[in-house]
Each structure stands twice: as C-alpha cells, then as structure tokens.
Design an enzyme around this catalytic site. Structure first.
Site, PDB file in Angstrom:
ATOM      1  CB  SER A  80      -0.916   0.020   1.222  1.00  0.00           C
ATOM      2  OG  SER A  80      -1.653  -1.171   1.322  1.00  0.00           O
TER       3      SER A  80
HETATM    4  N1  SAH Z   1      -0.804  -4.983   3.927  1.00  0.00           N
HETATM    5  C1  SAH Z   1       0.005  -5.274   2.770  1.00  0.00           C
HETATM    6  C2  SAH Z   1      -0.673  -4.950   1.457  1.00  0.00           C
HETATM    7  C3  SAH Z   1      -1.700  -5.943   1.176  1.00  0.00           C
HETATM    8  S1  SAH Z   1      -2.213  -6.177  -0.491  1.00  0.00           S
HETATM    9  C4  SAH Z   1       1.349  -4.604   2.832  1.00  0.00           C
HETATM   10  O1  SAH Z   1       1.591  -3.829   3.760  1.00  0.00           O
HETATM   11  O2  SAH Z   1       2.181  -4.880   1.974  1.00  0.00           O
HETATM   12  C5  SAH Z   1      -3.572  -7.241  -0.065  1.00  0.00           C
HETATM   13  C6  SAH Z   1      -3.175  -8.627   0.362  1.00  0.00           C
HETATM   14  O3  SAH Z   1      -4.361  -9.278   0.799  1.00  0.00           O
HETATM   15  C7  SAH Z   1      -2.612  -9.480  -0.747  1.00  0.00           C
HETATM   16  O4  SAH Z   1      -1.380  -9.990  -0.364  1.00  0.00           O
HETATM   17  C8  SAH Z   1      -3.649 -10.571  -0.933  1.00  0.00           C
HETATM   18  O5  SAH Z   1      -3.094 -11.820  -1.293  1.00  0.00           O
HETATM   19  C9  SAH Z   1      -4.264 -10.636   0.454  1.00  0.00           C
HETATM   20  N2  SAH Z   1      -5.601 -11.222   0.541  1.00  0.00           N
HETATM   21  C10 SAH Z   1      -6.631 -11.098  -0.314  1.00  0.00           C
HETATM   22  N3  SAH Z   1      -7.698 -11.775   0.144  1.00  0.00           N
HETATM   23  C11 SAH Z   1      -7.329 -12.337   1.330  1.00  0.00           C
HETATM   24  C12 SAH Z   1      -8.002 -13.158   2.295  1.00  0.00           C
HETATM   25  N4  SAH Z   1      -9.259 -13.545   2.148  1.00  0.00           N
HETATM   26  N5  SAH Z   1      -7.312 -13.547   3.391  1.00  0.00           N
HETATM   27  C13 SAH Z   1      -6.020 -13.165   3.555  1.00  0.00           C
HETATM   28  N6  SAH Z   1      -5.339 -12.401   2.678  1.00  0.00           N
HETATM   29  C14 SAH Z   1      -5.985 -11.977   1.578  1.00  0.00           C
END
Ligand code: SAH
Length: 231
Positions: A80
């Site tokens: 993000s």
């Molecule tokens: N917080 C992260 C950015 C996240 S991007 C950072 O600081 O880098 C969103 C993430 O959510 C992705 O890695 C994706 O694989 C994950 N994601 C999507 N759906 C999900 C779910 N149901 N449970 C866990 N992770 C999930």
C-alpha cells in the site's frame, strides 16, 4: 568511528551496522506525504520514519520504495501507498501491547508498522508464498509478527478478540466474522466497495453497538474469500 568494521578491545571483529541509506528518504516521506496531508499522530509518524520500507518491495524496486504510490509485489499483489498505511494505522489507535489482526499480509509492511507501535500482531495472508516471504522478512528485521496462511475474511479466531483489526484488501461488505472478533472499544478499519473503488470505513464497537465512520476513497486489491469477493 570510521570504515565499515570496528574492533572492540580483545573482542571479535564484527561488522558495524550498514549505514541507513534511506533514512533521509523516509524523513522526507513522513514530512511531505504524511504530515503535510494531515497525519498528526506522532507515534505513527515516528514508526513510519524507522520501518525500512525498501526491505518490503520487490528486488530492484528499493529506490522507488518511498514513492507516493502503491507498488507491485509478488503474486499480482501490492504494498500500500505510505499515506494509506499511515491513515489506516492512525485510525486504528494502536496502544502498546494491543492485540491487532491484519487481514492481507502482502509484503508485511503494514504489519511491521503496527509492530513498531508495540502491538501484538497476527497477520493472515491467503497466498502461502507471500506469507513465507513476509515472515522471513519480518523475522530478519526483528519484528515478532505472527504470519498465518488462511482466509482472513473469516478473521483469525484462535487469537480473538482483537483491539484492532485492519483489512488491507477491498471487501464488498464488512464481514460479520470480523465484527464478532472485535473486543469492546475495539476498532476495525476496512476498505468497502467495488473491485475498482472503495471507501475506507472505521467501525468502533461500543458494547453491542457499532459506530461507523467513512474516512476517504481508496483503491485496494480484492479481498478474496468466504466473506469477500469470489476471485
Ligand atoms: N498490507 C500489505 C498490502 C496488502 S495487499 C502490505 O503492507 O504490503 C492485499 C493482500 O491481501 C494481498 O497480499 C492478498 O493476497 C491478500 N488477501 C486477499 N484476500 C485475502 C483473504 N481472504 N485472506 C487473507 N489475505 C488476503
């Protein structure tokens, strides 16, 4: 001190820590992207001034790690934008020792910021390879974050209830499962909307009541799971 090595009298020769090449870049990021846009919580600003964001981006992207943007990581996901991390973290009001659940570990950067604030963080990621990489990265930086693989749209019951829950992927609605794992007085921050555009929402539990506030428009990759999008 001079040079890259130092010798203590009678002790072993050891490497001194590498110079913090990105310290100044981080200070600028904090001033121009965060403080200038209204992030006011000094603890959040201080945490983001020390977490080495360049360690959380893909190899070759280090020099762009502090750009005012989300950046690609593995598995088609993103780390993000710094401002969004700051905004969500500030809204969460994390105290030292608070139990915090993150849904969507991705690179692990948001989890590191929460850990830097003294939270006990458990972070759920659905892609095992992202979870593995984030776990290794957080461990090598000394952040004791528990990274688990699973569908975070169901929360993570083994450690519930949580003082704070932050969802860093876009949800079509606020999952009831997450509200059920929020302790009294706890706060949930989550982007809610369509796949292409969401609004950041803050929900605060007061006993059986929930106080809901809409913060601002955001764009996240989808939350894929039982209480998220289908794919
Ligand atoms: N917080 C992260 C950015 C996240 S991007 C950072 O600081 O880098 C969103 C993430 O959510 C992705 O890695 C994706 O694989 C994950 N994601 C999507 N759906 C999900 C779910 N149901 N449970 C866990 N992770 C999930």
């Amino acid at each position: 001190m001079s040079g890259g090595r130092e010798r203590e009298t009678g002790g072993p020769i050891r490497e001194s820590p590498p110079p913090d090449r990105y310290g100044l870049v981080r200070a600028l990021m904090v001033r121009e992207q965060l403080r200038a846009r209204g992030i006011a919580d000094e603890r959040v600003l201080a945490a983001m001034a020390v977490v080495p964001r360049e360690r959380f981006v893909a190899a070759g992207w280090e020099d762009r790690a502090h750009d005012d943007a989300a950046l690609p990581i593995a598995a088609g996901q993103t780390i993000s934008q710094p401002y969004v991390v700051a905004r969500m973290t500030e809204a969460l009001r994390v105290g030292v020792g608070a139990a915090v659940l993150e849904v969507g570990t991705g690179s692990g950067y948001q989890a590191a910021v929460l850990a830097e604030l003294g939270a006990h963080v458990v972070s759920v990621e659905r892609h095992p390879e992202l979870a593995r990489a984030a776990r290794a990265r957080l461990g090598s930086l000394g952040y004791a974050v528990e990274v688990v693989v699973g569908d975070g749209s169901r929360g993570w019951p083994p450690r519930a209830p949580y003082r704070g829950i932050v969802v860093t992927a876009a949800a079509p609605d606020v999952p009831d499962a997450l509200l059920a794992q929020l302790e009294d007085g706890g706060r949930l921050v989550i982007p809610v909307g369509s796949r292409g555009q969401q609004e950041l929402r803050l929900l605060e539990r007061r006993g059986k009541r929930l106080i809901e506030t809409t913060l601002e428009p955001v764009v996240f990759v989808p939350l894929v799971g039982r209480h998220g999008f289908e794919r």
